[in-house]
Every structure is written in C-alpha cells, then in structure tokens.
Scaffold this active site. Structure first.
Site, PDB file in Angstrom:
ATOM      1  N   SER A 145       0.798  -1.311   0.090  1.00 40.35           N
ATOM      2  CA  SER A 145       0.001  -0.019   0.055  1.00 40.35           C
ATOM      3  C   SER A 145       0.788   1.200   0.138  1.00 40.35           C
ATOM      4  O   SER A 145       1.812   1.330  -0.832  1.00 40.35           O
ATOM      5  CB  SER A 145      -0.977   0.030   1.352  1.00 40.35           C
ATOM      6  OG  SER A 145      -1.962   0.651   1.055  1.00 40.35           O
ATOM      7  N   ASP A 311      -8.402  -6.335  -5.270  1.00 38.70           N
ATOM      8  CA  ASP A 311      -8.099  -5.215  -4.514  1.00 38.70           C
ATOM      9  C   ASP A 311      -8.763  -3.871  -5.645  1.00 38.70           C
ATOM     10  O   ASP A 311      -8.039  -3.822  -6.558  1.00 38.70           O
ATOM     11  CB  ASP A 311      -6.604  -5.014  -4.567  1.00 38.70           C
ATOM     12  CG  ASP A 311      -6.109  -3.857  -3.942  1.00 38.70           C
ATOM     13  OD1 ASP A 311      -6.995  -3.050  -3.607  1.00 38.70           O
ATOM     14  OD2 ASP A 311      -5.049  -3.740  -3.654  1.00 38.70           O
ATOM     15  N   HIS A 344      -7.917  -5.144  -0.814  1.00 36.70           N
ATOM     16  CA  HIS A 344      -6.731  -4.867  -0.461  1.00 36.70           C
ATOM     17  C   HIS A 344      -6.014  -5.278   0.779  1.00 36.70           C
ATOM     18  O   HIS A 344      -4.707  -5.515   0.767  1.00 36.70           O
ATOM     19  CB  HIS A 344      -6.926  -3.123  -0.529  1.00 36.70           C
ATOM     20  CG  HIS A 344      -5.645  -2.195  -0.218  1.00 36.70           C
ATOM     21  ND1 HIS A 344      -4.469  -2.478  -0.918  1.00 36.70           N
ATOM     22  CD2 HIS A 344      -5.130  -1.779   0.910  1.00 36.70           C
ATOM     23  CE1 HIS A 344      -3.692  -1.589  -0.486  1.00 36.70           C
ATOM     24  NE2 HIS A 344      -4.061  -1.140   0.459  1.00 36.70           N
TER      25      HIS A 344
END
Lengths: 371, 199
Positions: A145, A311, A344
C-alpha cells in the site's frame, strides 16, 4: 507506553519537497535481528498509512500483535534470524517520528504549522536513518500500500542503495478515486468541532468522531464486496429484528464503528491529514519528466511486484503499469496477481500463494547476494 | 534435453535479450541463461509456474499471451519464443502481430494438424483426431486454433515475418531443417519449430 521508543534525532535538517526545512528531524524506528559483518542483510520494511514501526511482536499501545507479525520474525518468512529488519515510523506519523504533534520553539504543538510532506520526503528521512545505521546498501525494501509507494520511491531516488524491491498492492500514483476517498476522510476530521482548526492538542480536545468516520470510510476501501458479503452479509448485530432506528442494527455497521473507535486510540487526526495528503501528491512519473520508465531507469536490482485480484483500492491494473515501466527500463522484474476475494487487506493476511512467492523471491535474491 | 529446446538453443546468439511466452516453470529460461548467457524474461499464466520461476530467481510476469503482450515495449527483445502455445490462443493473428512488434526474431513451435496420422484419423474415423500429442477431445481441448504447417506459414507471411527455417520434429527425432513449406514436410512432421524474422 510500556517501554522507551528507539529514536534518532539528526543534526542535519531535512529539506522538504515543498521547500520548507524540517529541523530537527527525529525518526522513531524498530529493528529485529543482527546486522551481519558485511552489512549486507538489512531489510527495510515500509509501513502503510495507518501502520507503524511495530511490525512484529506485541504492539506497545494496542497490546496486540504487530501488523505483519505473521510474516516477520524468527523462523518466519522474513526471518529475523537471518536478516536485520528495520521499520521506521513515517515522517508525519504519530509514533515518535517528526509530525504535526511536535512542539514548536514556543512550546505549542506544530499542528497545521507542520509543513506538508511527501512520499519522497518520507523516503529521504528513512535514507538518513539507514546512513546513520551505517548501512550502504539495503538487501531489500519491502512494503504494501503506502509502504509500496515508498518502495517505488526508494528505487527511483536511491537506485544504488537497494539490492531488491518488493512493492505490494500499490500504485505509482494516486488515482482520482483514491484522492476522493481521502478527501472524504479529511473533511470528516475537519468537520468535527473538536478539531479546532488543527489546534486540538493545545486546546485539550480530540476530533474522535471525525477521525473515526475517516477510518470507517477508508476501511471500506480495504475490503472487497465479496469479503464484506461473506463476513457480514445482512446479518443483524445481537438482535432478532430491525429496531426501526439508527442504532447499529447490522453487523457491518457495528464492525465499522468498532474499527473507527479503536483507531482513534492509536492514531492522531492531524497525522492522518498529513499522511493522506502525501499519498495524494504521489505521482512518481511526474518527477521524472512524466515517464515512469525513467523513474526506474537507474535501478539495477530485481523487483517483485505483487497485486491482488479483488483489490479495488490499488487494483492489479496499477501494478501492471509499474511492471510495464520496469520492463521498459530493463529492470529484472517479476510480478504476480494473486487470486483472492479479500481485497486490498489481503497483503496483511495469510495468503499462501503470495507468501510462497515472496519467500521464493527473497531466497533466490539472498542466494544471488551470498547471504 | 528436450528436442524442441535443443532446436531453440541452436538458434540463439550469446547474450541475447529473450522473451519466453508461456514459460511454465522456467526450464527453458534457465537453460538459456546458463548455456547462452541470455537476458531472459518470461510470461506465464499459471500461479504454480510463476511461483516456481520466482523461486528460481527468474524474471517472470504473470499474464496471458492474448491480453498482456502490451506490457512489453516495441523492439525490446532480440528474440521472442512461443512454445506450443499459438494454437491455444484466442487470437493467433493478434498474438503474432504483437510478437512482431516486440522482437526482431521469433521462434514458434506448434503441433502440425497436417501430420499424416491426424489426416488419416479424420479421413477414416470421420471424427476429430485424438492422439498422444493432442490427447483432448474437441469439446475440452485448450487447443482452439489448431493448424497445419502450411496454415501457420501463411499467417507468418501475413504478419510480415520471413520464414528463416522450419524444423520438423517427430517424437524425439529432429528432421532436417527446411526453409520452405512443402507437401511432404506438412505430411510427415508431427510438430514444427518455425524460425521467423521481421521483414
């Protein structure tokens, strides 16, 4: 806090992308394992927006396991018996590194006087730490991320200081949708009367409601529709029927409220504003004449780019753009798109396919490096 | 060593940049790196294949020949290898055109549907042939675009490739390399390895 934080304060100032000068710079960090004689076994783990340097072991505030406890540790995938693992709280963070809660010379918290920071500023602060730890070249830089953005920035800014890189579930720039969700979060914080124009620390209030809503909105983006449906569906929370009111009738509501509330116990509202802003400003190609290929041009190491099929926050298409640019730049790049319905957050969870690949990549790179 | 790999290795100049499409567990990539000092990249659709390659330290991208060749820039490879895959793609014409864009030369191996045993099976039984090499039935085969050596040669020319060599392979025996497709090559070869060069 149950024990003292490890911190370094630098004599040198940090000149930020905005032109502002940060002085003094303090970086709080944690390490595990031992740096070998050749100083060739250091791995820098970069944390995400709401993560911190407490990667593994018991978190001093939450008393729960660190955010990557399943991956990092003695005998684990990122083996701290073999590697020297470093993680620093990012610039702007609220776990000891310089951020908006720092005191100004007049003794008041900086709040909105703290300068705007960027992902590149975060990485240059980390580079100062790495230098202070007398490490010339990191064996690996790994992160998911926002941590993945830092990984990309590392190989763009310090191509000679990284042997191999693993950007996970990330993007080389923030999309309009990413910025939009962050803006919702920021507006929620700023709309809280207890935010006090950022001055809540001095005025002894805290915008809990706003920060909590920001976290709730963001949390939705970390999960997939299927994951939410499987976990909660339309199930009711500790009740047999609807209350015909605005209590948390549904389990998903109760879950989100809990996520929001527990977040405010460990995170600072102004840090949330500053770090989300840094992510929004992130566009790696822009600083390289609009060419992502140029950004990766000087990196001679290997990279393994990982994305997750469900995601939608940083979708596989963003990773493909990174891979395409790396391929054009001649980087020794591998990539995998892990099939999962966990969205995610999959990068934090037990995803065997991902873990097998990560472990294989690190082992082959360690062999190549002779560690 | 597998006969098709042997045939491919002979065609590779030392230190070439090579893309192996459908690289599976990376066996050929390893050979190319070791024997020919090549700089190899792979494209593989299966998770197991990708993981095996990554663990060997090979640079492999997870992706699909039909969809993901766009990842590779123009002229980025000296040679593109497509082993036993073209007949399983959705759009062989588009795939070959992409290969033309990406690489200077190409090596394409494929099963020959013009092989006499296959012709015989179809002629005598009147059913889609099922052989040791092509063991699937018509309704569950991944090979949705089977062709003969003649057919593939036509497509190669249509996508602006010159045919430098055609190497017939029968089981473990390599036939003599030819430069033109002929009636007998098409009849007698079980598989063929084409060496193509951009015009």
């Amino acid at each position: 806090m149950s024990r003292k934080q490890t911190k370094l304060t630098f004599d040198k100032p940090l000149v930020l992308d905005s032109g502002a000068v940060l002085e003094p710079l303090t970086v709080a960090y944690e390490t595990w394992g031992t740096l070998n004689q050749a100083k060739s076994n250091a791995i820098l783990v970069c944390h995400a927006l709401t993560g911190d340097q407490y990667v593994t072991g018991v978190h001093p505030i939450t008393k729960r396991a660190g955010w990557w406890d399943n991956v990092v540790g003695a005998g684990k995938l990122i083996d701290t018996d073999k590697y020297y693992v470093i993680c620093a709280n990012v610039l702007g963070g609220c776990m000891g590194t310089s951020g908006p809660q720092d005191l100004k010379p007049d003794g008041k918290p900086s709040a909105l006087d703290f300068p705007i920071i960027t992902i590149s500023d975060m990485v240059r602060a980390q580079a100062m730490l790495i230098e202070a730890l007398s490490i010339d070249k990191l064996f690996a830089v790994i992160g998911g991320s926002m941590g993945g953005m830092q990984v990309l920035q590392w190989i763009a800014t310090f191509p000679d200081k990284v042997f191999c890189a693993v950007p996970i579930a990330t993007a080389a720039r923030h999309s309009a949708q990413n910025i939009a969700f962050h803006e919702v979060g920021r507006q929620a914080i700023m709309a809280d009367p207890d935010w006090r124009n950022g001055d809540y620390l001095a005025q002894k209030t805290f915008p809990s409601k706003g920060l909590s809503v920001a976290r709730m909105a963001a949390h939705i983006t970390y999960l997939s529709d299927v994951a939410l449906h499987n976990k909660f569906g339309r199930k009711l929370q500790n009740r047999e029927q609807l209350t015909y009111g605005f209590e948390a009738d549904f389990q998903i509501e109760s879950y989100l409220r809990h996520q929001g509330q527990s977040f405010v116990d460990r995170f600072d509202a102004n840090s949330y504003l500053y770090i989300t802003r840094a992510m929004d400003y992130f566009d790696l190609a822009e600083t390289f004449e609009g060419s992502l290929t140029k950004a990766f041009g000087a990196f001679e190491g290997a990279a393994c780019v990982v994305s997750f099929s469900s995601d939608w926050h940083y979708p596989p298409s963003e990773s493909r753009a990174i891979v395409r640019a790396m391929m054009a730049a001649g980087v020794h790049v591998s990539s995998l798109e892990v099939e999962t319905d966990r969205g995610h957050d999959a990068f934090l969870l037990d995803e065997p396919v991902f873990h097998i690949a990560l472990s294989g990549f690190l082992q082959s790179q360690a062999e190549a490096k002779g560690i | 060593m597998r006969k098709d790999y042997e045939a491919i290795l002979e065609q590779v100049a030392h230190g070439s940049r090579i893309l192996d499409i459908g690289c599976s567990d990376g066996q050929l990539m390893e050979l190319l790196e070791k024997e020919k000092g090549s700089e190899v990249r792979g494209l593989e659709i299966s998770q197991a294949g990708v993981n095996a390659c990554v663990a060997k330290g090979l640079a492999v991208i997870q992706g699909d020949a039909d969809k993901d060749l766009g990842l590779f820039p123009d002229n980025s490879f000296d040679l593109v290898i497509l082993s036993n895959t073209i007949q399983a793609t959705m759009n062989p014409h588009a795939v070959l055109s992409e290969i033309h864009r990406i690489g200077q030369r190409a090596i394409v191996s494929l099963p020959n549907f013009g092989f006499w045993k296959i012709r015989l099976l179809l002629a005598l039984k009147g059913k889609m042939p099922v052989t040791k090499d092509l063991p699937d039935t018509w309704y569950n085969t991944p090979n949705i675009h089977l062709c003969t050596i003649q057919d593939f040669a036509d497509l190669a020319r249509e996508t602006n490739f010159a045919i430098k060599a055609i190497m017939p392979i029968n089981g473990e025996v390599r036939g003599r390399s030819v430069t033109k497709t002929g009636f007998f090559t098409n009849l007698l070869a079980q598989k063929a390895v084409f060496v193509l060069e951009r015009i």
